[in-house]
Design an enzyme around this catalytic site. Sequence first.
Site, PDB file in Angstrom:
ATOM      1  N   TYR A  61      -9.029  15.491  -7.510  1.00 35.83           N
ATOM      2  CA  TYR A  61      -8.388  14.610  -8.387  1.00 35.83           C
ATOM      3  C   TYR A  61      -7.632  15.464  -9.460  1.00 35.83           C
ATOM      4  O   TYR A  61      -6.526  14.807  -9.616  1.00 35.83           O
ATOM      5  CB  TYR A  61      -9.351  13.576  -9.054  1.00 35.83           C
ATOM      6  CG  TYR A  61      -8.665  12.746 -10.156  1.00 35.83           C
ATOM      7  CD1 TYR A  61      -7.908  11.598  -9.653  1.00 35.83           C
ATOM      8  CD2 TYR A  61      -9.035  12.975 -11.498  1.00 35.83           C
ATOM      9  CE1 TYR A  61      -7.508  10.840 -10.906  1.00 35.83           C
ATOM     10  CE2 TYR A  61      -8.574  12.284 -12.439  1.00 35.83           C
ATOM     11  CZ  TYR A  61      -7.658  11.277 -12.331  1.00 35.83           C
ATOM     12  OH  TYR A  61      -6.967  10.603 -13.247  1.00 35.83           O
ATOM     13  N   ASN A  65       2.316   4.907 -11.800  1.00 34.61           N
ATOM     14  CA  ASN A  65       1.403   4.818 -12.434  1.00 34.61           C
ATOM     15  C   ASN A  65       0.077   4.754 -11.360  1.00 34.61           C
ATOM     16  O   ASN A  65      -1.081   5.256 -11.706  1.00 34.61           O
ATOM     17  CB  ASN A  65       1.356   3.548 -13.300  1.00 34.61           C
ATOM     18  CG  ASN A  65      -0.093   3.139 -13.697  1.00 34.61           C
ATOM     19  OD1 ASN A  65      -0.817   3.902 -14.458  1.00 34.61           O
ATOM     20  ND2 ASN A  65      -0.741   2.100 -13.345  1.00 34.61           N
ATOM     21  N   ASP A  85       0.908  -1.242  -0.113  1.00 34.56           N
ATOM     22  CA  ASP A  85      -0.106   0.016  -0.077  1.00 34.56           C
ATOM     23  C   ASP A  85       0.963   1.223  -0.039  1.00 34.56           C
ATOM     24  O   ASP A  85       1.464   1.474   0.945  1.00 34.56           O
ATOM     25  CB  ASP A  85      -0.925  -0.036   1.215  1.00 34.56           C
ATOM     26  CG  ASP A  85      -1.779   1.247   1.237  1.00 34.56           C
ATOM     27  OD1 ASP A  85      -1.856   1.982   0.326  1.00 34.56           O
ATOM     28  OD2 ASP A  85      -2.931   0.999   2.061  1.00 34.56           O
ATOM     29  N   LYS A 127      -3.421  15.419 -10.218  1.00 34.63           N
ATOM     30  CA  LYS A 127      -2.730  15.339 -11.426  1.00 34.63           C
ATOM     31  C   LYS A 127      -2.054  16.430 -11.885  1.00 34.63           C
ATOM     32  O   LYS A 127      -0.997  16.413 -12.398  1.00 34.63           O
ATOM     33  CB  LYS A 127      -3.679  14.611 -12.410  1.00 34.63           C
ATOM     34  CG  LYS A 127      -4.111  13.062 -12.100  1.00 34.63           C
ATOM     35  CD  LYS A 127      -3.238  12.311 -11.854  1.00 34.63           C
ATOM     36  CE  LYS A 127      -3.667  10.922 -11.604  1.00 34.63           C
ATOM     37  NZ  LYS A 127      -2.530   9.956 -11.462  1.00 34.63           N
ATOM     38  N   ALA A 145      -6.646  18.245  -9.445  1.00 33.05           N
ATOM     39  CA  ALA A 145      -5.602  19.143  -8.849  1.00 33.05           C
ATOM     40  C   ALA A 145      -4.390  18.072  -8.562  1.00 33.05           C
ATOM     41  O   ALA A 145      -3.091  18.547  -8.502  1.00 33.05           O
ATOM     42  CB  ALA A 145      -6.095  19.767  -7.691  1.00 33.05           C
TER      43      ALA A 145
END
Length: 255
Positions: free
Chosen positions: A156, A92, A65, A160, A158
């Site tokens: 989300y 990724n 994790d 990226k 922001a």
Amino acid sequence: MVDQQPCADLTGKAVIVTGAGSGIGRAAAREFARAGARVLGVARRLPTLEETADGHPGIAVHAADLRDPDASRQVVEAAVDRWGAVDVLVNNAGATRRMPLAEVTADGVADLFALNVTAPSLLAAAALPHLRATRGMIVNVSSTYGHRPLPGAAHYAASKAALEQLTRSWALELAADGIRVNALAPGPTESQALAAAGLPDDVVEQIKRDEAARIPLGRRGAPEEVAAWIVHLATPATAWVTGQVITVDGGLELT
């Protein structure tokens, strides 16, 4: 499925791919292995990683994790213990979360950024001495929404956007070490991300139809199409490319 041929010979290269249990990460791990690389696939769930590695002897697996602050060091150590090097780090792994402004919580924002921003940063830091030794490279997987608005999931987007800015800044910071840093920004791609976000099946299917309708080429992407570009960025053919965010989205960015 899109049938892609390996775009280069990466025999002997040691590659870490996070989020390798499904979607783009699974496709990238397999594509690297087909190109001759030795791949450490990383994801939270061991069974999905074993599915990724099935039939691909070049792929080893490591369940972790990445929100755990110690996980990044353990991932890099696992690769170095096996192969003595890290040539390529593919960041990724990430989470998609619908979070309208009226529903924002501190925990929700922190959890999203822990996986989408903090984990790639800690992995890159842990891998850095080994990447310096190999004059290696980092490929970050962003999203077309890293540079376009996404109402209802702004955090989300922001996260990226932050990953894209890290890409540019690391590229300048590490250029003197011969380390290249680039990012791929896929458009809507077939994966388990929407389901993993907790959305009902009918909502997921409606989102997919709406996305396909907005994409000029008329369809969502296949993971293999994005994976081919990830692998390409790790080849000598792109040796003079760094600090770039390459969008692979069927023309969505043009709309």
